[in-house]
Design a protein around this motif. Sequence first.
Motif, PDB file in Angstrom:
ATOM      1  N   ILE A   1       0.863  -1.181   0.000  1.00  0.00           N
ATOM      2  CA  ILE A   1       0.000   0.000   0.000  1.00  0.00           C
ATOM      3  C   ILE A   1       0.899   1.231   0.000  1.00  0.00           C
ATOM      4  O   ILE A   1       1.660   1.455   0.951  1.00  0.00           O
ATOM      5  CB  ILE A   1      -0.929   0.028   1.233  1.00  0.00           C
ATOM      6  N   ASN A   2       0.833   2.018  -1.065  1.00  0.00           N
ATOM      7  CA  ASN A   2       1.611   3.262  -1.158  1.00  0.00           C
ATOM      8  C   ASN A   2       3.095   3.045  -0.859  1.00  0.00           C
ATOM      9  O   ASN A   2       3.686   3.708   0.001  1.00  0.00           O
ATOM     10  CB  ASN A   2       1.031   4.314  -0.206  1.00  0.00           C
ATOM     11  N   ASN A   3       3.685   2.087  -1.552  1.00  0.00           N
ATOM     12  CA  ASN A   3       5.115   1.791  -1.427  1.00  0.00           C
ATOM     13  C   ASN A   3       5.519   1.248  -0.057  1.00  0.00           C
ATOM     14  O   ASN A   3       6.698   1.250   0.291  1.00  0.00           O
ATOM     15  CB  ASN A   3       5.964   3.023  -1.746  1.00  0.00           C
ATOM     16  N   THR A   4       4.540   0.834   0.725  1.00  0.00           N
ATOM     17  CA  THR A   4       4.815   0.214   2.023  1.00  0.00           C
ATOM     18  C   THR A   4       4.332  -1.228   1.990  1.00  0.00           C
ATOM     19  O   THR A   4       3.233  -1.511   1.520  1.00  0.00           O
ATOM     20  CB  THR A   4       4.121   0.975   3.162  1.00  0.00           C
ATOM     21  N   TYR A   5       5.160  -2.106   2.499  1.00  0.00           N
ATOM     22  CA  TYR A   5       4.928  -3.546   2.433  1.00  0.00           C
ATOM     23  C   TYR A   5       4.490  -4.022   3.811  1.00  0.00           C
ATOM     24  O   TYR A   5       5.182  -3.786   4.807  1.00  0.00           O
ATOM     25  CB  TYR A   5       6.240  -4.217   2.022  1.00  0.00           C
ATOM     26  N   PHE A   6       3.331  -4.681   3.886  1.00  0.00           N
ATOM     27  CA  PHE A   6       2.822  -5.211   5.148  1.00  0.00           C
ATOM     28  C   PHE A   6       2.868  -6.739   5.115  1.00  0.00           C
ATOM     29  O   PHE A   6       2.426  -7.356   4.136  1.00  0.00           O
ATOM     30  CB  PHE A   6       1.391  -4.738   5.397  1.00  0.00           C
ATOM     31  N   ILE A   7       3.387  -7.335   6.180  1.00  0.00           N
ATOM     32  CA  ILE A   7       3.485  -8.790   6.294  1.00  0.00           C
ATOM     33  C   ILE A   7       2.679  -9.235   7.507  1.00  0.00           C
ATOM     34  O   ILE A   7       2.851  -8.689   8.608  1.00  0.00           O
ATOM     35  CB  ILE A   7       4.950  -9.240   6.461  1.00  0.00           C
TER      36      ILE A   7
END
Length: 217
Positions: free
Chosen positions: A39-45
């Motif tokens: 999301i918006n160049n942010t990676y969530f794991i």
Amino acid sequence: MNSIFFYNSKDKIVRKIKLLKDKFIKDDYPKKYFKTLIINNTYFITGGKNFDNKTINNVYQIKYIPNKNCAKIIPLPKMLYLRQNHNIVYLPYYNYIVVCGGFNLRTTEFIDLDDLPAFEKENADNGEHEGNKVTKSKFKWKTIDKNLNKSICDAVIFVLNSTMIFLVGGYDNEKGLITSEIEMFDFKEKRIGKSNKKWRIIKLNKNEFNYFKNIFM
């Protein structure tokens, strides 16, 4: 975990990026069966099984820092349930991350990304990053009191009409088979909490089937 690989779809090159870790992070990263969102160049794991083969509820944020050609991993509040092979989707209308189902799970939970900046500032002020231990922040996972009709793993999940989440197919681990059913939940109200809303199984008529067919084929 000291590095991460980024794939640039424009130049079709895979780059190895140095991963910066906060000194307060305890290494408990997922090895398999986790789910991710960008999301918006942010990676969530989210979730998965760790290197000890235990199901976890950890959530991490990976931010790419272009001018330093590196990325930083930050722990976020843990999910309320241990999850693997779950389903995850971003609901842009409300700025929610929503997760549901998974192995032996029918529950649904969500977190509001509008509260993320305050969480980041609070942790920066405290000089630490211990996601689920920060009690003042509003940035926490919340549950929906209506469960899925089945325990579904690895389904196709997407959003239509801004607020409607569809869960298509997947593995019904309670019955041990692949399902072709569709479940739907509508997030029309900003306040979720307790409501009469529920996940419902829907059956498609011919026109509806062709509509979905045109989306995915």
